[in-house]
Design a protein around this motif. Structure first.
Motif, PDB file in Angstrom:
ATOM      1  N   SER A  54       0.828  -1.214   0.000  1.00  0.00           N
ATOM      2  CA  SER A  54       0.000   0.000   0.000  1.00  0.00           C
ATOM      3  C   SER A  54       0.863   1.267   0.000  1.00  0.00           C
ATOM      4  O   SER A  54       0.573   2.216  -0.734  1.00  0.00           O
ATOM      5  CB  SER A  54      -0.956   0.002   1.188  1.00  0.00           C
ATOM      6  OG  SER A  54      -0.249  -0.007   2.409  1.00  0.00           O
ATOM      7  N   LYS A  55       1.932   1.283   0.783  1.00  0.00           N
ATOM      8  CA  LYS A  55       2.804   2.466   0.819  1.00  0.00           C
ATOM      9  C   LYS A  55       3.574   2.623  -0.488  1.00  0.00           C
ATOM     10  O   LYS A  55       3.733   3.737  -0.989  1.00  0.00           O
ATOM     11  CB  LYS A  55       3.765   2.377   1.996  1.00  0.00           C
ATOM     12  CG  LYS A  55       3.084   2.563   3.325  1.00  0.00           C
ATOM     13  CD  LYS A  55       4.065   2.468   4.467  1.00  0.00           C
ATOM     14  CE  LYS A  55       3.351   2.630   5.793  1.00  0.00           C
ATOM     15  NZ  LYS A  55       4.269   2.495   6.928  1.00  0.00           N
ATOM     16  N   LEU A  56       4.069   1.516  -1.034  1.00  0.00           N
ATOM     17  CA  LEU A  56       4.808   1.595  -2.292  1.00  0.00           C
ATOM     18  C   LEU A  56       3.899   2.033  -3.435  1.00  0.00           C
ATOM     19  O   LEU A  56       4.301   2.834  -4.283  1.00  0.00           O
ATOM     20  CB  LEU A  56       5.462   0.254  -2.613  1.00  0.00           C
ATOM     21  CG  LEU A  56       6.621  -0.143  -1.698  1.00  0.00           C
ATOM     22  CD1 LEU A  56       7.011  -1.592  -1.918  1.00  0.00           C
ATOM     23  CD2 LEU A  56       7.805   0.784  -1.903  1.00  0.00           C
ATOM     24  N   MET A  57       2.668   1.538  -3.446  1.00  0.00           N
ATOM     25  CA  MET A  57       1.720   1.949  -4.486  1.00  0.00           C
ATOM     26  C   MET A  57       1.385   3.431  -4.351  1.00  0.00           C
ATOM     27  O   MET A  57       1.323   4.149  -5.346  1.00  0.00           O
ATOM     28  CB  MET A  57       0.440   1.109  -4.409  1.00  0.00           C
ATOM     29  CG  MET A  57       0.609  -0.290  -4.949  1.00  0.00           C
ATOM     30  SD  MET A  57      -0.884  -1.294  -4.814  1.00  0.00           S
ATOM     31  CE  MET A  57      -1.992  -0.413  -5.912  1.00  0.00           C
ATOM     32  N   ARG A  58       1.163   3.889  -3.134  1.00  0.00           N
ATOM     33  CA  ARG A  58       0.844   5.298  -2.913  1.00  0.00           C
ATOM     34  C   ARG A  58       2.007   6.195  -3.332  1.00  0.00           C
ATOM     35  O   ARG A  58       1.824   7.197  -4.009  1.00  0.00           O
ATOM     36  CB  ARG A  58       0.475   5.522  -1.442  1.00  0.00           C
ATOM     37  CG  ARG A  58      -0.009   6.912  -1.141  1.00  0.00           C
ATOM     38  CD  ARG A  58      -0.490   7.094   0.302  1.00  0.00           C
ATOM     39  NE  ARG A  58       0.200   6.238   1.253  1.00  0.00           N
ATOM     40  CZ  ARG A  58      -0.401   5.314   2.000  1.00  0.00           C
ATOM     41  NH1 ARG A  58      -1.681   5.107   1.912  1.00  0.00           N
ATOM     42  NH2 ARG A  58       0.296   4.591   2.852  1.00  0.00           N
ATOM     43  N   HIS A  59       3.217   5.810  -2.953  1.00  0.00           N
ATOM     44  CA  HIS A  59       4.398   6.617  -3.275  1.00  0.00           C
ATOM     45  C   HIS A  59       4.673   6.653  -4.782  1.00  0.00           C
ATOM     46  O   HIS A  59       5.088   7.677  -5.315  1.00  0.00           O
ATOM     47  CB  HIS A  59       5.623   6.069  -2.535  1.00  0.00           C
ATOM     48  CG  HIS A  59       6.839   6.904  -2.693  1.00  0.00           C
ATOM     49  ND1 HIS A  59       7.172   7.897  -1.814  1.00  0.00           N
ATOM     50  CD2 HIS A  59       7.799   6.903  -3.634  1.00  0.00           C
ATOM     51  CE1 HIS A  59       8.287   8.471  -2.212  1.00  0.00           C
ATOM     52  NE2 HIS A  59       8.697   7.882  -3.312  1.00  0.00           N
TER      53      HIS A  59
END
Length: 109
Positions: A54-59
């Motif tokens: 989720s964090k990698l996709m958001r970033h």
């Protein structure tokens, strides 16, 4: 600490040169690599580091999980990183950048 930052900078420079020459990469590959560098650099670790989908996709501004997994598997297949998925909902997956020298031997930091 300065030595690890210098190694991290050298790793980024190495990958930047590789990215310029690799015609297979799309913008989403580069965005995902950028997100991975961000999470790797936060810990100043050149070995394994953790990152959540989720964090990698958001970033990286990737909205589709299918696209995320496709780009991630491409990066592994192209020799940019190692990836160990975590199937646990609250534990992050593990990543490590792969550095390939001019003699095509793997050097992993």
């Amino acid at each position: 600490m300065a030595n690890k930052k210098e190694l991290s900078k050298n790793l980024f420079e190495h990958f930047s040169k590789r990215l310029l020459e690799d015609k297979r990469l799309l913008q989403s590959h580069i965005a995902l690599l950028s997100a991975l560098f961000y999470y790797q650099d936060k810990k100043h670790s050149l070995g394994f580091f953790q990152g959540s989908r989720s964090k990698l996709m958001r970033h990286s501004h990737i909205r589709s999980t299918a696209t995320y997994h496709k780009r991630l598997s491409d990066l592994v297949r192209y020799g940019y990183l190692e990836y160990t998925p975590s199937w646990h909902p609250t534990k992050a997956s593990t990543f490590r950048f792969v550095i390939i020298d001019k003699t095509d031997t793997d050097v992993k930091d």
